[in-house]
Design a protein around this motif. Structure first.
Motif, PDB file in Angstrom:
ATOM      1  N   LEU A 190     -46.537  53.764 -48.311  1.00 45.96           N
ATOM      2  CA  LEU A 190     -46.821  52.534 -47.560  1.00 45.96           C
ATOM      3  C   LEU A 190     -48.328  52.320 -47.463  1.00 45.96           C
ATOM      4  N   ASP A 191     -49.055  52.694 -48.481  1.00 47.57           N
ATOM      5  CA  ASP A 191     -50.518  52.613 -48.474  1.00 47.57           C
ATOM      6  C   ASP A 191     -50.990  51.160 -48.506  1.00 47.57           C
ATOM      7  N   ASN A 192     -52.202  50.940 -47.981  1.00 47.76           N
ATOM      8  CA  ASN A 192     -52.879  49.635 -48.067  1.00 47.76           C
ATOM      9  C   ASN A 192     -52.032  48.494 -47.532  1.00 47.76           C
ATOM     10  N   ASN A 193     -51.469  48.704 -46.365  1.00 43.02           N
ATOM     11  CA  ASN A 193     -50.794  47.633 -45.651  1.00 43.02           C
ATOM     12  C   ASN A 193     -51.581  47.338 -44.378  1.00 43.02           C
ATOM     13  N   ILE A 194     -50.980  46.630 -43.413  1.00 40.01           N
ATOM     14  CA  ILE A 194     -51.687  46.312 -42.171  1.00 40.01           C
ATOM     15  C   ILE A 194     -50.908  46.878 -40.968  1.00 40.01           C
ATOM     16  N   ILE A 195     -50.439  48.107 -41.136  1.00 40.27           N
ATOM     17  CA  ILE A 195     -49.733  48.804 -40.062  1.00 40.27           C
ATOM     18  C   ILE A 195     -50.770  49.309 -39.060  1.00 40.27           C
ATOM     19  N   MET A 196     -50.588  48.961 -37.776  1.00 39.41           N
ATOM     20  CA  MET A 196     -51.575  49.324 -36.755  1.00 39.41           C
ATOM     21  C   MET A 196     -51.100  50.441 -35.842  1.00 39.41           C
ATOM     22  N   ARG A 197     -49.821  50.533 -35.622  1.00 43.65           N
ATOM     23  CA  ARG A 197     -49.275  51.616 -34.797  1.00 43.65           C
ATOM     24  C   ARG A 197     -47.919  52.011 -35.332  1.00 43.65           C
ATOM     25  N   LEU A 198     -47.545  53.257 -35.083  1.00 45.28           N
ATOM     26  CA  LEU A 198     -46.259  53.764 -35.534  1.00 45.28           C
ATOM     27  C   LEU A 198     -45.371  54.012 -34.328  1.00 45.28           C
ATOM     28  N   GLU A 199     -44.229  53.338 -34.332  1.00 48.97           N
ATOM     29  CA  GLU A 199     -43.282  53.492 -33.233  1.00 48.97           C
ATOM     30  C   GLU A 199     -42.295  54.611 -33.538  1.00 48.97           C
ATOM     31  N   GLN A 200     -41.621  55.032 -32.516  1.00 47.93           N
ATOM     32  CA  GLN A 200     -40.720  56.174 -32.636  1.00 47.93           C
ATOM     33  C   GLN A 200     -39.588  55.900 -33.619  1.00 47.93           C
ATOM     34  N   THR A 201     -39.191  54.629 -33.752  1.00 42.12           N
ATOM     35  CA  THR A 201     -38.052  54.284 -34.610  1.00 42.12           C
ATOM     36  C   THR A 201     -38.483  53.857 -36.016  1.00 42.12           C
ATOM     37  N   ALA A 202     -39.744  54.018 -36.352  1.00 44.20           N
ATOM     38  CA  ALA A 202     -40.253  53.503 -37.632  1.00 44.20           C
ATOM     39  C   ALA A 202     -39.525  54.107 -38.823  1.00 44.20           C
ATOM     40  N   PHE A 203     -39.246  55.395 -38.773  1.00 44.05           N
ATOM     41  CA  PHE A 203     -38.641  56.078 -39.927  1.00 44.05           C
ATOM     42  C   PHE A 203     -37.306  56.705 -39.554  1.00 44.05           C
ATOM     43  N   GLU A 204     -36.658  56.107 -38.651  1.00 41.63           N
ATOM     44  CA  GLU A 204     -35.387  56.638 -38.164  1.00 41.63           C
ATOM     45  C   GLU A 204     -34.340  56.638 -39.278  1.00 41.63           C
ATOM     46  N   GLY A 205     -33.662  57.749 -39.419  1.00 43.44           N
ATOM     47  CA  GLY A 205     -32.600  57.871 -40.416  1.00 43.44           C
ATOM     48  C   GLY A 205     -33.035  58.421 -41.752  1.00 43.44           C
ATOM     49  N   LEU A 206     -34.321  58.579 -41.977  1.00 44.59           N
ATOM     50  CA  LEU A 206     -34.791  59.096 -43.267  1.00 44.59           C
ATOM     51  C   LEU A 206     -34.762  60.630 -43.243  1.00 44.59           C
ATOM     52  N   VAL A 207     -33.571  61.161 -43.172  1.00 41.40           N
ATOM     53  CA  VAL A 207     -33.395  62.597 -42.940  1.00 41.40           C
ATOM     54  C   VAL A 207     -33.764  63.445 -44.157  1.00 41.40           C
ATOM     55  N   HIS A 208     -33.841  62.834 -45.343  1.00 46.40           N
ATOM     56  CA  HIS A 208     -34.170  63.587 -46.551  1.00 46.40           C
ATOM     57  C   HIS A 208     -35.617  63.375 -47.001  1.00 46.40           C
ATOM     58  N   LEU A 209     -36.404  62.642 -46.228  1.00 46.71           N
ATOM     59  CA  LEU A 209     -37.771  62.325 -46.628  1.00 46.71           C
ATOM     60  C   LEU A 209     -38.633  63.585 -46.666  1.00 46.71           C
ATOM     61  N   LYS A 210     -39.330  63.797 -47.821  1.00 43.77           N
ATOM     62  CA  LYS A 210     -40.177  64.971 -48.001  1.00 43.77           C
ATOM     63  C   LYS A 210     -41.667  64.611 -48.031  1.00 43.77           C
ATOM     64  N   GLU A 211     -41.996  63.435 -48.556  1.00 43.09           N
ATOM     65  CA  GLU A 211     -43.401  63.025 -48.657  1.00 43.09           C
ATOM     66  C   GLU A 211     -43.562  61.608 -48.124  1.00 43.09           C
ATOM     67  N   LEU A 212     -44.578  61.412 -47.271  1.00 42.11           N
ATOM     68  CA  LEU A 212     -44.841  60.109 -46.660  1.00 42.11           C
ATOM     69  C   LEU A 212     -46.343  59.841 -46.716  1.00 42.11           C
ATOM     70  N   SER A 213     -46.723  58.704 -47.306  1.00 45.26           N
ATOM     71  CA  SER A 213     -48.135  58.337 -47.428  1.00 45.26           C
ATOM     72  C   SER A 213     -48.384  57.012 -46.716  1.00 45.26           C
TER      73      SER A 213
END
Length: 677
Positions: free
Chosen positions: A163-186
Motif C-alpha cells: 500500500l505504498d505511496n498512498n494518502i493513508i494518515m492513520r491506521l485503525e484497528q479494523t484496517a487489516f481485519e481478517g487477513l490471517v495469512h498475511l506475512k508481508e505488509l508495506s
C-alpha cells in the motif's frame, strides 16, 4: 566445393536465426505483444482493453503502461490458467465485478499507479472473486484509511500486501481485519502519524512490516511478538519503547534510522535481534550533563488497572539484552561517550559503525569490545586518544578498522600487531606520521607503527601531512592497495619493502614539482593515480607497466609519448587526462588513446593554441591546418627566408656597383683635404 559450402552456411543461418529470435526475444502476437513461454508482455502498446487473441494457456500477463481505464466483466475468461496479472500505470478507474471470472488460480495482482480510489467499492467487489490471491499491489492509488478495509474485505488468502505511496494518515484497528495469512505488509511513503492499538496484533503470521517514510512521532508500547523485520526509518520518532514483559519476541531486524531518537531504544527483554540500524538520529547519553539522580513517575492505566513506574531520566543503564546483535549501526548521532561495559555486553557483535559522532576517546581492549568484532568504523569523530590496555598478538579479530578524519597524533604502539586478521586500515586525515626503525629503537617522538602487519593488504594514509623519504616504514608488510595522497613524497625508497606487491597506488597531490619518478619497481601495479602533481613530463617508467587504470588529471603535461608503449596500451582500459595544457599541434597520441581506451573525461580535455584553450573533441579544422603549416619545422623556415635573403643581397650588390665610382671620388676628396691647426 566453395559454392556448396556457401549455400550450406546460408541454410544453417536460416534455420538457426528464427529459433534464436524466438528463444531469446519471444514471438510477437498480432497486436504487438511479446510471447515467451506461457508469458505475454503487452506493456507500452497503448491498449484500451485486454487483448483477446493471446494463447489461452498463458500464466502471466503484463499490461503495464497502457490506456486501460476499466477492466470489464469477463475480460480474462479465456485465460483460465492465469496466475499473475500486472496492470500498472494505466490510469485505471475501477475493476468491474466479474472481471476475474474464470481465473480462479490468480495468485499475483498488481494495480499499482492507477486511480481506483474513484470507484473503490466496485474494485472491492471484483477482488472478492480472487480466492487464491496471495500478493496484491495497490500502491500509488491515492487510497485513504476509509478505503483500505473496504478493498481488503474477505481477502483472507493474502500473504503479501503493498500500500505504498498512498494518502493513508492513520491506521485503525479494523484496517487489516481478517487477513490471517498475511506475512508481508508495506506502507511506505504514506502520511501515517497514528496507529491504533491492536492494528497488527490480529495478523498472527505477519513477519515483515515496512512503515518507512511516514510521520510516526513515537513507539511507546511495542508489542508485536510475531514480527521478524520492522522498518521504521525516515519517520519522526523521538523514542522507541517495547513492553515490559517476558514474552518472546521474534524480532530479528529493526531499522529506526533517519528519525529524531533522543535515547537508545528500549528493546524487548527476549528477542532474536541480529541487526539494529540507528543511524542519523540525535541519540547520546546524558549523565555527564544532568547526572543520574533525576527521575520521573509514569502513570500507566491498562485494562482498568493503574500502576506507577519510576524511570531514571538521564541514566546510562541499558536494560535491553543486546547479546544476539550481529550488526549495529549508530553512525551520524551525537554520542560523546558510551557507558562502561556497553560494548562488552554485545558478545556476538561482528560489525560496529560509530562514525560521525562526537567521540574523543574510545577503547578497543578485549574488555571494551567483543572479541568477535570484524569491522569497526570510528571515522569522522573527534578522537584524540585510542585506548588499548593489555593487548597481545592475536587478541583482536578486527579485519576492517577505520579511524579516518579524527585528531589522532599517535596510537598504542602494538595496536596493529595484535590484529592478526586485519586486512584494511584507514588512517586518512589524521595529523600523524609513521614510525621509522630509529624511532622504534630509541623510543622517540609520537608516531604510528605500521610495520610487520603481515595480514594487511589495504592501507589509506591520505591527507596526514607526512613527509615520506628514506625510512622503511612498511617493513614486513605485503600491501596491495595504498593511498598516500596529499602528503609529501621525495622519493620511493620508503616503498621498497612492498613495491612489488602493490596493485593500486594513489599519489594525488603529493609529488614534488617535476620530480623524477621511477615506477619500474611496481611490477604488479594495475591502478595508478598521479593526478594533481604539476608534472610537466610523462614518467617514462610507466611504459613498462601493465596498468588498467591511470589518472593524469590536473598536471602540466603538454603531450603524452604513447607511440611505442605496446605493453601499457595493450592493458590500459581507463585513463583520465583532463586539466592539462596539451599542445594542440601535438595531438597525434590522442588518436591512439581514443581508438582503444576509455577516456571518461574526454569532453573536458582542452589543448592550448596561441594562448587560447580549445576543446580537443571538436578542434576547428583551421587549427589543424595551422598546425600542419607550423609543424614543417626548420627546413620550412629556411626555405621561406632564403629567397628574401638572396633578393636583399642582390639589391645591395647592384646598389654598390651603381654608385661605386662616385663614392670613391668622394672619399678621396675628403681624405686629401688639409686639416687646420
Amino acid at each position: 566445393m566453395a559454392n556448396v559450402s556457401f549455400w550450406l552456411l546460408l541454410a544453417f543461418m536460416y534455420l538457426t536465426l528464427p529459433w534464436k529470435y524466438n528463444g531469446a526475444k519471444g514471438k510477437l502476437s498480432e497486436n504487438g505483444c511479446k510471447l515467451f513461454h506461457r508469458l505475454a508482455d503487452c506493456s507500452h502498446l497503448q491498449l484500451l482493453s485486454v487483448p483477446q487473441n493471446l494463447p489461452t494457456d498463458i500464466q502471466e500477463l503484463l499490461l503495464d503502461f497502457n490506456q486501460i481505464k476499466i477492466l470489464h466483466k469477463n475480460s480474462f475468461l479465456r485465460y483460465h490458467d492465469l496466475t499473475s496479472l500486472s496492470v500498472q500505470s494505466n490510469r485505471m478507474e475501477f475493476v468491474e465485478p466479474g472481471a476475474f471470472n474464470g481465473i480462479r488460480r490468480l495468485e499475483v495482482l498488481s494495480l499499482q499507479n492507477n486511480t481506483i480510489n474513484r470507484k473503490y467499492e466496485l474494485t472491492s467487489a471484483a477482488l472478492r472473486f480472487t480466492p487464491s490471491l496471495k500478493k496484491l499491489d495497490l500502491s500509488r492509488n491515492a487510497l485513504t484509511m476509509d478505503m483500505v478495509p473496504v478493498l481488503l474485505q474477505d481477502m483472507t488468502s493474502l500473504e503479501n500486501l503493498l500500500l505504498d505511496n498512498n494518502i493513508i494518515m492513520r491506521l485503525e484497528q479494523t484496517a487489516f481485519e481478517g487477513l490471517v495469512h498475511l506475512k508481508e505488509l508495506s506502507l511506505r511513503w504514506n502520511y501515517i502519524y497514528e496507529i491504533e492499538g491492536g492494528t497488527f496484533e490480529g495478523l498472527v503470521k505477519l513477519k515483515k512490516l515496512d512503515l518507512a517514510y511516514n510521520l510516526l512521532p513515537c513507539i511507546g508500547d511495542y508489542r508485536l511478538t510475531q514480527i521478524q523485520m520492522l522498518n521504521l526509518s525516515f519517520n519522526n520518532l523521538e523514542w522507541f519503547e517495547s513492553r515490559e514483559t517476558d514474552a518472546e519476541f521474534h524480532l530479528e531486524m529493526l531499522d529506526i534510522s533517519n528519525n529524531q531518537l533522543l535515547f537508545f531504544p528500549l528493546l524487548p527483554r527476549q528477542h532474536r535481534l541480529h541487526t539494529l540500524l540507528l543511524s542519523n538520529n540525535k541519540m547520546r547519553f546524558y549523565s555527564d550533563i544532568f547526572g543520574t539522580n533525576s527521575s520521573a513517575d509514569f502513570l500507566i492505566i491498562e485494562n482498568n488497572i493503574t500502576s506507577v513506574t519510576t524511570v531514571g531520566l538521564w541514566s546510562d543503564d541499558i536494560h535491553s539484552n543486546l547479546s544476539t546483535l550481529h550488526y549495529l549501526d549508530m553512525s551520524h548521532n551525537q554520542f560523546a561517550y558510551f557507558p562502561l561495559g556497553f560494548f562488552s555486553n554485545l558478545s556476538s557483535l561482528s560489525y560496529l559503525k560509530l562514525n560521525w559522532n562526537c567521540l574523543q576517546k574510545f577503547g578497543v581492549s578485549p574488555s571494551d569490545i567483543s572479541s568477535l568484532l570484524d569491522e569497526l568504523d570510528l571515522s569522522n569523530n573527534e578522537l584524540v586518544e585510542l585506548q588499548a590496555d593489555n593487548i597481545s598478538p592475536g587478541i583482536l579479530s578486527l579485519c576492517y578498522f577505520n579511524l579516518s578524519s579524527n585528531d589522532l597524533h599517535t596510537l598504542p604502539r602494538n595496536i596493529f600487531t595484535s590484529m592478526t586478521r586485519i586486512h584494511t586500515i584507514d588512517l586518512s586525515n589524521n595529523p600523524l606520521h609513521l614510525c621509522s626503525q630509529s624511532e622504534l629503537t630509541m623510543g622517540e617522538g609520537e608516531c604510528v607503527d605500521i610495520r610487520n602487519v603481515s595480514s594487511l593488504r589495504r592501507l589509506y594514509l591520505s591527507g596526514c601531512g607526512m613527509e615520506l623519504n628514506l625510512h622503511r616504514v612498511f617493513y614486513g608488510n605485503t600491501l596491495t592497495h595504498l593511498d598516500l595522497s596529499y602528503n609529501s613524497i621525495k622519493g620511493f625508497i620508503f616503498l621498497d619493502d612492498t613495491a612489488r606487491t602493490l596493485q593500486s597506488l594513489f599519489l594525488r597531490s603529493c609529488l614534488e614539482f617535476n620530480i623524477t619518478v621511477d615506477f619500474s619497481v611496481f611490477m604488479s601495479l594495475t591502478v595508478l593515480d598521479i593526478s594533481g602533481n604539476s608534472l610537466t613530463t610523462f614518467p617514462a617508467s610507466l611504459t613498462g607497466l601493465a596498468l588498467h587504470y591511470l589518472d593524469l588529471r590536473n598536471n602540466n603535461l603538454i603531450y603524452l609519448p604513447l607511440y611505442n608503449t605496446q605493453r601499457l596500451l595493450g592493458n590500459l582500459k581507463t585513463v583520465y587526462i583532463s586539466n592539462n595544457p596539451f599542445d594542440c599541434c601535438e595531438l597525434g597520441w590522442m588518436n591512439v588513446l581514443i581508438s582503444s581506451i576509455s577516456i571518461p573525461d574526454l569532453q573536458k580535455v582542452m589543448c592550448k593554441f596561441s594562448s587560447r584553450y580549445l576543446p580537443v573533441r571538436n578542434l576547428p579544422e583551421s587549427i589543424n591546418q595551422s598546425c600542419q603549416w607550423t609543424n614543417k619545422g626548420t627546413w620550412l623556415y629556411l626555405l621561406l627566408t632564403l629567397p628574401v635573403c638572396l633578393t636583399l643581397l642582390v639589391a645591395l650588390l647592384l646598389l654598390f656597383l651603381t654608385f661605386k665610382h662616385t663614392l670613391l671620388k668622394t672619399v678621396k676628396r675628403r681624405c686629401r683635404r688639409s686639416t687646420s691647426y
